[in-house]
Design a protein around this motif. Structure first.
Motif, mmCIF file in Angstrom:
data_model
loop_
_atom_site.group_PDB
_atom_site.id
_atom_site.type_symbol
_atom_site.label_atom_id
_atom_site.label_comp_id
_atom_site.label_asym_id
_atom_site.label_seq_id
_atom_site.Cartn_x
_atom_site.Cartn_y
_atom_site.Cartn_z
ATOM 1 N N MET A 1 0.832 -1.207 0.000
ATOM 2 C CA MET A 1 0.000 0.000 0.000
ATOM 3 C C MET A 1 0.861 1.250 0.000
ATOM 4 O O MET A 1 0.687 2.161 -0.805
ATOM 5 N N LEU A 2 1.770 1.221 0.939
ATOM 6 C CA LEU A 2 2.665 2.372 1.074
ATOM 7 C C LEU A 2 3.461 2.576 -0.207
ATOM 8 O O LEU A 2 3.589 3.688 -0.716
ATOM 9 N N PHE A 3 3.926 1.431 -0.765
ATOM 10 C CA PHE A 3 4.740 1.473 -1.976
ATOM 11 C C PHE A 3 3.939 2.070 -3.141
ATOM 12 O O PHE A 3 4.427 2.935 -3.854
ATOM 13 N N THR A 4 2.704 1.603 -3.297
ATOM 14 C CA THR A 4 1.842 2.096 -4.375
ATOM 15 C C THR A 4 1.643 3.600 -4.236
ATOM 16 O O THR A 4 1.688 4.339 -5.224
ATOM 17 N N LYS A 5 1.464 4.022 -3.001
ATOM 18 C CA LYS A 5 1.244 5.446 -2.748
ATOM 19 C C LYS A 5 2.438 6.267 -3.232
ATOM 20 O O LYS A 5 2.299 7.258 -3.949
ATOM 21 N N TYR A 6 3.656 5.778 -2.868
ATOM 22 C CA TYR A 6 4.860 6.496 -3.274
ATOM 23 C C TYR A 6 5.023 6.466 -4.798
ATOM 24 O O TYR A 6 5.388 7.453 -5.418
ATOM 25 N N LEU A 7 4.705 5.310 -5.396
ATOM 26 C CA LEU A 7 4.868 5.153 -6.834
ATOM 27 C C LEU A 7 3.963 6.139 -7.580
ATOM 28 O O LEU A 7 4.407 6.815 -8.521
ATOM 29 N N VAL A 8 2.731 6.249 -7.111
ATOM 30 C CA VAL A 8 1.783 7.169 -7.750
ATOM 31 C C VAL A 8 2.273 8.601 -7.628
ATOM 32 O O VAL A 8 2.304 9.364 -8.608
ATOM 33 N N ALA A 9 2.765 8.927 -6.449
ATOM 34 C CA ALA A 9 3.267 10.284 -6.202
ATOM 35 C C ALA A 9 4.458 10.563 -7.121
ATOM 36 O O ALA A 9 4.579 11.637 -7.718
ATOM 37 N N PHE A 10 5.330 9.541 -7.256
ATOM 38 C CA PHE A 10 6.548 9.697 -8.058
ATOM 39 C C PHE A 10 6.202 9.875 -9.542
ATOM 40 O O PHE A 10 6.687 10.794 -10.200
ATOM 41 N N LEU A 11 5.329 8.999 -10.021
ATOM 42 C CA LEU A 11 4.974 9.036 -11.436
ATOM 43 C C LEU A 11 4.282 10.343 -11.801
ATOM 44 O O LEU A 11 4.413 10.839 -12.918
ATOM 45 N N GLY A 12 3.585 10.890 -10.862
ATOM 46 C CA GLY A 12 2.868 12.125 -11.152
ATOM 47 C C GLY A 12 3.751 13.352 -11.065
ATOM 48 O O GLY A 12 3.364 14.444 -11.494
ATOM 49 N N SER A 13 4.953 13.199 -10.530
ATOM 50 C CA SER A 13 5.778 14.372 -10.245
ATOM 51 C C SER A 13 6.648 14.761 -11.430
ATOM 52 O O SER A 13 6.765 14.029 -12.413
ATOM 53 N N ALA A 14 7.312 15.851 -11.297
ATOM 54 C CA ALA A 14 8.275 16.310 -12.305
ATOM 55 C C ALA A 14 9.544 15.477 -12.242
ATOM 56 O O ALA A 14 10.338 15.454 -13.171
ATOM 57 N N GLU A 15 9.716 14.771 -11.107
ATOM 58 C CA GLU A 15 10.958 13.995 -10.917
ATOM 59 C C GLU A 15 11.114 12.909 -11.971
ATOM 60 O O GLU A 15 12.219 12.621 -12.419
ATOM 61 N N ILE A 16 9.973 12.327 -12.351
ATOM 62 C CA ILE A 16 10.066 11.259 -13.351
ATOM 63 C C ILE A 16 10.625 11.775 -14.656
ATOM 64 O O ILE A 16 11.463 11.127 -15.296
ATOM 65 N N ASN A 17 10.222 12.949 -15.024
ATOM 66 C CA ASN A 17 10.754 13.536 -16.252
ATOM 67 C C ASN A 17 12.259 13.775 -16.150
ATOM 68 O O ASN A 17 13.013 13.465 -17.058
ATOM 69 N N ALA A 18 12.669 14.295 -15.004
ATOM 70 C CA ALA A 18 14.096 14.565 -14.785
ATOM 71 C C ALA A 18 14.885 13.259 -14.836
ATOM 72 O O ALA A 18 15.970 13.181 -15.429
ATOM 73 N N PHE A 19 14.291 12.219 -14.233
ATOM 74 C CA PHE A 19 14.937 10.906 -14.181
ATOM 75 C C PHE A 19 15.146 10.353 -15.592
ATOM 76 O O PHE A 19 16.241 9.916 -15.954
ATOM 77 N N ILE A 20 14.070 10.440 -16.378
ATOM 78 C CA ILE A 20 14.149 9.918 -17.747
ATOM 79 C C ILE A 20 15.138 10.717 -18.577
ATOM 80 O O ILE A 20 15.968 10.167 -19.310
ATOM 81 N N THR A 21 15.112 12.034 -18.446
ATOM 82 C CA THR A 21 16.046 12.882 -19.178
ATOM 83 C C THR A 21 17.482 12.516 -18.823
ATOM 84 O O THR A 21 18.351 12.353 -19.692
ATOM 85 N N GLN A 22 17.735 12.344 -17.514
ATOM 86 C CA GLN A 22 19.096 12.043 -17.079
ATOM 87 C C GLN A 22 19.576 10.708 -17.635
ATOM 88 O O GLN A 22 20.674 10.608 -18.167
ATOM 89 N N TRP A 23 18.717 9.680 -17.557
ATOM 90 C CA TRP A 23 19.119 8.377 -18.087
ATOM 91 C C TRP A 23 19.335 8.430 -19.590
ATOM 92 O O TRP A 23 20.234 7.789 -20.118
ATOM 93 N N GLY A 24 18.511 9.248 -20.266
ATOM 94 C CA GLY A 24 18.694 9.412 -21.702
ATOM 95 C C GLY A 24 20.078 9.957 -22.010
ATOM 96 O O GLY A 24 20.794 9.429 -22.885
ATOM 97 N N LEU A 25 20.488 10.978 -21.255
ATOM 98 C CA LEU A 25 21.820 11.571 -21.472
ATOM 99 C C LEU A 25 22.926 10.574 -21.147
ATOM 100 O O LEU A 25 23.903 10.425 -21.891
ATOM 101 N N LEU A 26 22.749 9.878 -20.021
ATOM 102 C CA LEU A 26 23.787 8.919 -19.603
ATOM 103 C C LEU A 26 23.938 7.801 -20.634
ATOM 104 O O LEU A 26 25.051 7.405 -20.981
ATOM 105 N N LEU A 27 22.810 7.326 -21.145
ATOM 106 C CA LEU A 27 22.885 6.230 -22.116
ATOM 107 C C LEU A 27 23.509 6.698 -23.428
ATOM 108 O O LEU A 27 24.239 5.948 -24.078
ATOM 109 N N ARG A 28 23.240 7.957 -23.794
ATOM 110 C CA ARG A 28 23.885 8.467 -24.996
ATOM 111 C C ARG A 28 25.408 8.538 -24.783
ATOM 112 O O ARG A 28 26.192 8.199 -25.669
#
Lengths: 253, 230
Positions: free
Chosen positions: B1-28
């Motif tokens: 329950m707690l995990f789902t709550k955090y996951l929803v909060a994370f996915l909805g945040s701007a952090e996910i975008n930053a995370f994806i952008t960063q991994w994109g740069l690192l992988l390049r």
């Protein structure tokens, strides 16, 4: 008919004389056993004939082709690379340590040189190899690798590998010395069969029984020289040479 | 329950975008590292063999020259060699021969060829004399003997040492950052500066480790493949 003629061959390692003024000839179909104590130059003799070592002076003719002769400066002069290659193909060699190619199957050990040196077809080479393996009693080992063979089997494959090149003469450099005593028999049997088929062979050996039974001529060597040469009976029974007698006695005590 | 709550909060945040952008740069960046890695192997493995053969040559001038080359390559830091290869043509001869990436490939190739050469030499010298003798009496030429008889056996013997070098090479690609090539390490440094967080270093570690895990798997399977003989 003479197939090999050696005259006045000498070989030194630095100041050490390994072979001095060595002369003999091999006739077609003859089996010659070279015997003698360790370090007497027996193996070096074969290695010089098969071009693994170079001699310092002397003349060697193989099948009518001059392999090497003493030049005007007293030093051995070898024939051209092209000529030496032709001479090499007349001779086969079987080593003490077999020297099979470990990364090739038994079949490929035998076919590789016929295909890539003589230029015969894969199919033809395979046929020859399988016939040879049949003859030495190793048909079931076609696909095996050398590490899966016993010493005796390895040496028989090595003999087949040499025979596949259809040489006019076959050299054996102590072919049974690296084998357990109970495995020497199977290798000697193959060699006896070859002798019966009139294969020309020069065999450096410590197998006195083989030398006595199979050889047409025995050469006893010591310190790089021929001490005595003759029929097996001359050497083993009626030799009057003290050095020969004491060497042979050493084997039957 | 707690995990789902955090996951929803994370996915909805701007952090996910930053995370994806960063991994994109690192992988390049990682892709550039892989290019350096692959091209270096492509050129240095054959070059190393030629160096090894020359190093074992009976021609004294050639073997001495190559000994000297190997001494320089193994005796100075790769990072200096990269800088030398990139800057020397410009400062010594006023030439710009190549871009940064090419300079890195040249430097890595000549450096790794020296190490590979010594590995090849060790392998070639470990093959028993009897193999050469058997090949000689069967009439094989020198080139045939090398290619058909000697090298296949050498490859099996040197595979573990080559594996060591290949793994080191994956990590050494990070040195290319010294002349400004945007490989994984340089991108990672930029990211930590940009985000003021060190998490990118951790991600980079994961990427290097993953690459070497793959390298290890490949080396192991090659060794297994050559296991059919001894």
């Amino acid at each position: 008919m003479q197939i090999i003629r050696v005259e006045g061959l000498s070989k030194n390692y630095g100041e050490n004389t390994v072979l001095s003024n060595f002369s003999f000839e091999v006739n077609k179909g003859e089996v010659i056993a070279i015997i003698g104590p360790s370090g007497s130059g027996k193996s070096t003799m074969l290695r010089c004939l098969s071009l693994l070592e170079k001699i310092d002076t002397g003349n060697v003719t193989v099948g009518g082709r001059v392999m090497v002769e003493t030049g005007a400066d007293g030093k051995a002069q070898y024939a051209s690379e092209k000529e030496l290659k032709k001479i090499k193909l007349q001779m086969g060699m079987v080593f003490q340590n077999f020297n099979l190619f470990p990364h090739f199957s038994v079949l490929r050990n035998i076919t590789e040189a016929p295909v890539h040196v003589l230029g015969i077809s894969q199919i033809e080479a395979r046929k020859i190899a399988i016939e040879l393996l049949d003859k030495i009693g190793l048909s079931e080992k076609v696909k095996s690798y050398p590490w899966q063979l016993s010493g005796g089997e390895s040496q028989r494959v090595a003999i087949a590998r040499a025979l596949a090149m259809k040489p006019d003469i076959l050299f054996f450099d102590e072919p049974t010395s690296a084998l357990d005593p109970e495995l020497t028999g199977e290798v000697l049997k193959v060699m006896k069969n070859l002798a019966a088929e009139n294969m020309t062979m020069v065999v450096v050996t410590h197998e006195m029984g083989f030398a006595r039974e199979v050889a047409d001529r025995v050469i006893f060597m010591d310190k790089g020289k021929i001490v005595e040469e003759g029929s097996p009976d001359d050497i083993f029974v009626s030799s009057e040479n003290e050095r020969t007698q004491s060497f042979i006695k050493g084997f039957y005590v | 329950m707690l995990f789902t709550k955090y996951l929803v909060a994370f996915l909805g945040s701007a952090e996910i975008n930053a995370f994806i952008t960063q991994w994109g740069l690192l992988l390049r960046g990682a892709f550039t590292s892989i290019q350096i890695f692959a091209l270096t192997l492509l050129f240095s493995l054959p070059l190393g063999l030629l160096v090894a053969l020359g190093r074992m040559s009976k021609k004294k001038w050639l073997s001495e020259l190559l000994k000297f080359y190997i001494l320089i390559m193994r005796g100075t830091p790769l990072i200096l060699q990269i800088m030398f290869v990139y800057f020397a043509p410009y400062y010594l001869f006023d030439l710009s021969l190549y871009d940064r990436f090419t300079a890195v490939i040249v430097a890595f190739t000549i450096n790794y060829a020296a190490y590979f050469a010594e590995i090849y030499r060790g392998g070639i010298e470990s093959i028993q004399q009897g193999q050469y003798e058997a090949a000689s009496v069967l009439g094989f030429s020198k080139v045939q003997t090398l290619i058909k008889i000697i090298l296949p056996q050498v490859i099996k013997r040197i595979l573990p040492s080559v594996g060591n070098e290949v793994i080191t090479l994956v990590k050494d690609t990070a040195l290319a950052n010294i002349i400004g090539v945007s490989e994984l390490f340089r991108v990672t440094k930029n990211e930590t500066n940009r985000t003021a967080k060190v998490t990118a270093f951790f991600y980079a570690g994961i990427i290097y480790l993953t690459l070497n895990w793959i390298v290890t798997k490949v080396m192991n399977s090659l060794e297994e493949k050559l296991d059919y003989y001894r």
